[in-house]
Design an enzyme around this catalytic site. Structure first.
Site, short mmCIF file in Angstrom:
data_model
loop_
_atom_site.label_atom_id
_atom_site.label_comp_id
_atom_site.label_asym_id
_atom_site.label_seq_id
_atom_site.Cartn_x
_atom_site.Cartn_y
_atom_site.Cartn_z
CE LYS B 194 -1.73 2.73 3.05
NZ LYS B 194 -1.74 3.87 2.71
CD GLU B 268 13.21 3.60 7.53
OE1 GLU B 268 13.24 4.46 8.25
OE2 GLU B 268 13.32 3.92 6.12
CB CYS B 302 12.92 8.66 8.04
SG CYS B 302 13.75 7.69 6.67
CD GLU B 399 10.75 12.00 11.45
OE1 GLU B 399 9.82 11.30 11.73
OE2 GLU B 399 11.72 11.46 10.63
#
Lengths: 294, 489
Positions: B194, B268, B302, B399
């Site tokens: 997906k 991840e 990331c 983040e």
């Protein structure tokens, strides 16, 4: 008149010391036929937290020891159990209701396991690290690094052999651990702590608690400063524990009693599982032309 | 917020590049995209479609099907029924299908680059030079593993796991699809993938290409939709493995949903990488690396080097050079070949970034941004740098996933290691120094899965990628990346 035997008090093993539980609580350890052996510390959440703190404090310097040195320390552990073979086999016979012969054979297997694992410290990296042929002018390599602090919880260690196996496999690459002894192998486990204390294992690398899994399990699973959780045996609350472990994305491993006891446990993949892969890049001059991203 | 020095170059006026737009004539986009299940495109059972827009100008690109439980069930069933045949196929034949995919991507690289940029907002030069070539390279690399798996893990016999559910983010859409699909099918698994809802197009184009490759039906299924669709996939009882790339928050939810289930998982997740520059570093190269580290792909990375640590004695010099370099970055139309910083992927992400810039101002942080103007329409954010940030600032802890760099300083090595590791994340780190022993000292002490020494943001199919701590577990890429897709005995 017969001499009255001196009984030993068993305590916890945290940061290289033998404290009583801060909670002051105890449980009665019984032998295989239900006879009272001694009062064991019933470790509390606070004891567990102290143990994690000690494990964290010790971890990086343990990791920094040379692989050769860690190997020798593990070997030293084996030597020191060997020297106290009789004591361990007596304890095990009592704890587990085994014959002297069976108990001695278990101790000897345990010693051999420690020796097996001691040899992996300086070979693991060679088997599992890699130099990666990237398509740019960089030198790139991947190595294993210990995960850090590991909490190890068993539904109940069924033998000294199993306990020793898990301890040696998990610390050899540089992890520090907190492990719950389990109710029917706690005497031998805490006696093993005495071996650790004089085998040059740095304080805090192995911390051993005695107590009840059902009482401590949620703390083992949820502590934010533990990097991984090993669940040994069957835990009816496994889903709950794994859920708690997600709070800091803890790595969770489920090992059965059977696999730990099996000869196949002597294999480096159990050790590797408790390590992270770290990849390092560095440019190389003038191998070929490459363009920067900007 | 202060502007950069007045004596800096004015790229906006004096040095403006001529327009160099990439053409979109040669791409083939349909009005509406369906789900790719069992080798066919089929309508979704919800009959619901959502729009995919171009974040650079907010224009409509295509309608995308929204998969619901029923669709997911079909996709998983299709993957499950394809398993036996896929595993029966000789490994060297399996490999050839994957090599074909690699080649087909290379052949259509220009088209994929353009669609990637239109759909996601990243500069065309990045999709052209990085995303698409690397995606092809991943297929090429893992194709070669398919018939060599017995050599990957000495002493073990390996088997595929089964049906793999894969969920990927919007920052490197096709590349992430390649990272996921290539090793999975090379190892003999079948896949339900997906893509992220804002960037479904290249995955669906990949589905077309998979048809062209003649891959047996059901080996790769691609279903589109948002979080709910993903949840249906993760919770499906017939999946044997989950591979997820995305935020730590969602990663934890996935980890929760597999708790107690025997579903192998690799995650991840997010990062907050430290990029450390010492006074003995090659400063010009380091500045380039810092800029690349944080502004590559608008900072939607990331492993972005979002926390810069400058050794105190060179703070002034480095900041000055960073300011200059900031001015020369061209921000704007991602389809322009000169664009360095393109569009923010979505309105939602732009709002998140703006929220952090607001927090920075509320915290009283000093910052500077480039003087360049940004297009009025579309989602854009000027590259921004905040200095004198404290360790406890939310900007240093969380983040942001945007072109926002936070700068801290340090005096000693121990101090910077402590600060760099003082985060729940552990995905990547950078170190800039001319001293080899120092670089090795740092690289062994930084708790991160990838350490870039005197470089940053480099990726390669042979190089394992993945995090420590709350940046997730498991590795993608390299021999190590096979581990996630094999059962071992």
């Amino acid at each position: 008149m017969a001499r009255v035997e001196v009984l030993k008090t068993y305590k916890l093993f945290i940061d290289g010391k033998f404290p009583r539980t801060e909670s002051g609580r105890y449980f009665k350890a019984k032998d295989a036929v239900g006879e009272f052996i001694g009062n064991m510390c019933l470790a509390s959440r606070k004891d567990f937290r102290n143990a994690i703190k000690a494990a964290r404090k010790s971890q990086s310097s343990w990791q920094d020891r040379s692989a050769y040195n860690r190997g020798q320390i593990l070997y030293r552990i084996a030597e020191n159990i060997e020297a106290r073979k009789k004591e361990f086999s007596d304890l095990i016979a009592k704890e587990q209701g085994l014959s002297q012969k069976e108990a001695m054979s278990q101790v000897e297997s345990a010693i051999d396991r420690v020796i097996y694992f001691s040899g992996w410290t300086d070979k693991l990296q060679q088997v599992f690290s890699s130099v990666n042929p990237v398509a740019s002018n960089h030198f790139n390599f991947s190595i294993l690094e210990p995960m850090g602090v590991i909490s190890i919880l068993s539904d109940s260690f069924t033998s000294f052999f199993e306990f020793i196996s898990v301890v040696s496999a998990s610390i050899l690459s540089g992890n520090s651990i907190v492990i719950l002894a389990g109710e029917n192998a706690s005497l031998s486990a805490l006696t093993f702590a005495e071996v650790l204390a004089h085998s040059d294992v740095p304080n805090g690398v192995v911390n051993i608690l005695s107590g009840k899994a059902e009482e401590l399990s949620s703390h083992f699973a949820s502590h934010m400063d533990s990097n991984a959780l090993i669940l040994v045996g069957k835990h009816t609350n496994r889903a709950e524990l794994e859920t708690l472990a997600t709070e800091n994305v803890k790595r969770v491993f489920c090992w059965s009693h059977e696999e730990i006891k099996a000869s196949k446990f002597e294999n480096p993949y159990y050790i590797k599982a408790l390590n992270e892969v770290k990849t390092t890049w560095h440019p190389i001059e003038n191998i070929s032309s490459s363009s920067s991203t900007y | 917020m202060s502007k950069t020095n007045s004596f800096s170059l004015h790229f906006e006026t004096d040095w403006k590049y001529a327009d160099a737009p990439e053409s979109r004539d040669h791409i083939d986009l349909k009005e509406q995209y369906e789900l790719f299940i069992n080798g066919q495109f089929q309508k979704c059972s919800s009959a619901k479609y959502f729009d995919s827009i171009n974040p650079a100008n907010e224009t409509f690109l295509a309608k995308i099907a929204e998969a619901n439980r029923e669709d997911i069930d079909q996709a998983v069933k299709s993957a499950k029924s394809a398993l036996a045949q896929w595993q029966k196929l000789q490994a060297k034949e399996r490999a050839k299908y994957i090599f074909r995919i690699a080649r087909l991507i290379q052949e259509r690289a220009r088209e994929f680059s353009v669609i990637e940029t239109l759909d996601g907002g990243k500069p065309i030069k990045e999709s052209r030079d990085i995303d698409i070539p690397l995606a092809a390279a991943h297929f090429f690399y893992y194709a070669g593993w398919a018939d060599k798996l017995e050599y990957a893990f000495p002493g073990k016999s390996v088997k595929p796991i089964g049906v793999v559910a894969q969920i990927i983010p919007w920052n490197f859409p096709l590349l992430m699809a390649a990272w996921k699909i290539a090793p999975a099918i090379a190892c003999g698994n079948t896949v339900v993938l997906k893509p992220a809802e804002t960037t479904s197009l290249t995955a669906l184009k990949l589905a077309e290409l998979i048809q062209d490759a003649g891959l047996p039906p059901g080996v790769v299924n691609i279903v589109t939709g948002a979080g709910e669709t993903g949840a249906e996939l993760v919770n499906h009882p017939d999946i044997d493995k989950i591979a997820f790339t995305g935020s730590t928050e969602v990663g934890k939810l996935i980890q929760k949903s597999v708790a107690g289930r025997n579903v192998k998982t690799t995650l991840e997740l997010g990062g907050k990488a430290a990029n450390i520059i010492f006074k003995d570093a090659p400063i010009e190269q380091a500045v380039e690396g810092i800029i690349n580290g944080i502004f590559f792909n608008q900072g939607h990375v990331c492993c972005a080097g979002s926390r810069l640590f400058i050794e105190e004695s060179i703070e002034k010099e480095v900041l000055e050079k960073l300011k200059w370099r900031l001015e020369t970055l061209s921000v704007g139309d991602p389809m322009d070949k000169n664009t360095d910083i393109g569009a923010i992927n979505s309105k939602q992400q732009l709002d998140t970034i703006k929220k952090y810039i607001k927090i920075a101002k509320e915290e009283g942080l000093k910052g500077f941004e480039s003087n360049q103007s940004i297009p009025k329409k579309g989602f854009y954010c000027k590259p921004t740098i905040f200095t004198g940030v404290s360790q406890s600032s939310r900007l240093a802890q969380e983040e942001i996933f945007g072109p926002v760099l936070v700068v801290q300083t340090f005096r000693t090595i121990d101090e910077v290691i402590e600060k760099a590791n003082n985060t729940p994340y552990g995905l990547s780190a950078g170190v800039w120094t001319d001293k080899g022993s120092k670089a090795f000292n740092l690289s062994s002490r930084l708790k991160a899965g990838v350490v870039w020494a005197n470089t940053f943001n480099k990726f390669d199919p042979t190089s394992p990628f993945g995090g420590f701590k709350e940046s997730g577990f498991g590795r993608e890429g390299g021999l190590q990346g096979l581990d996630a897709y094999l059962k071992m005995d």
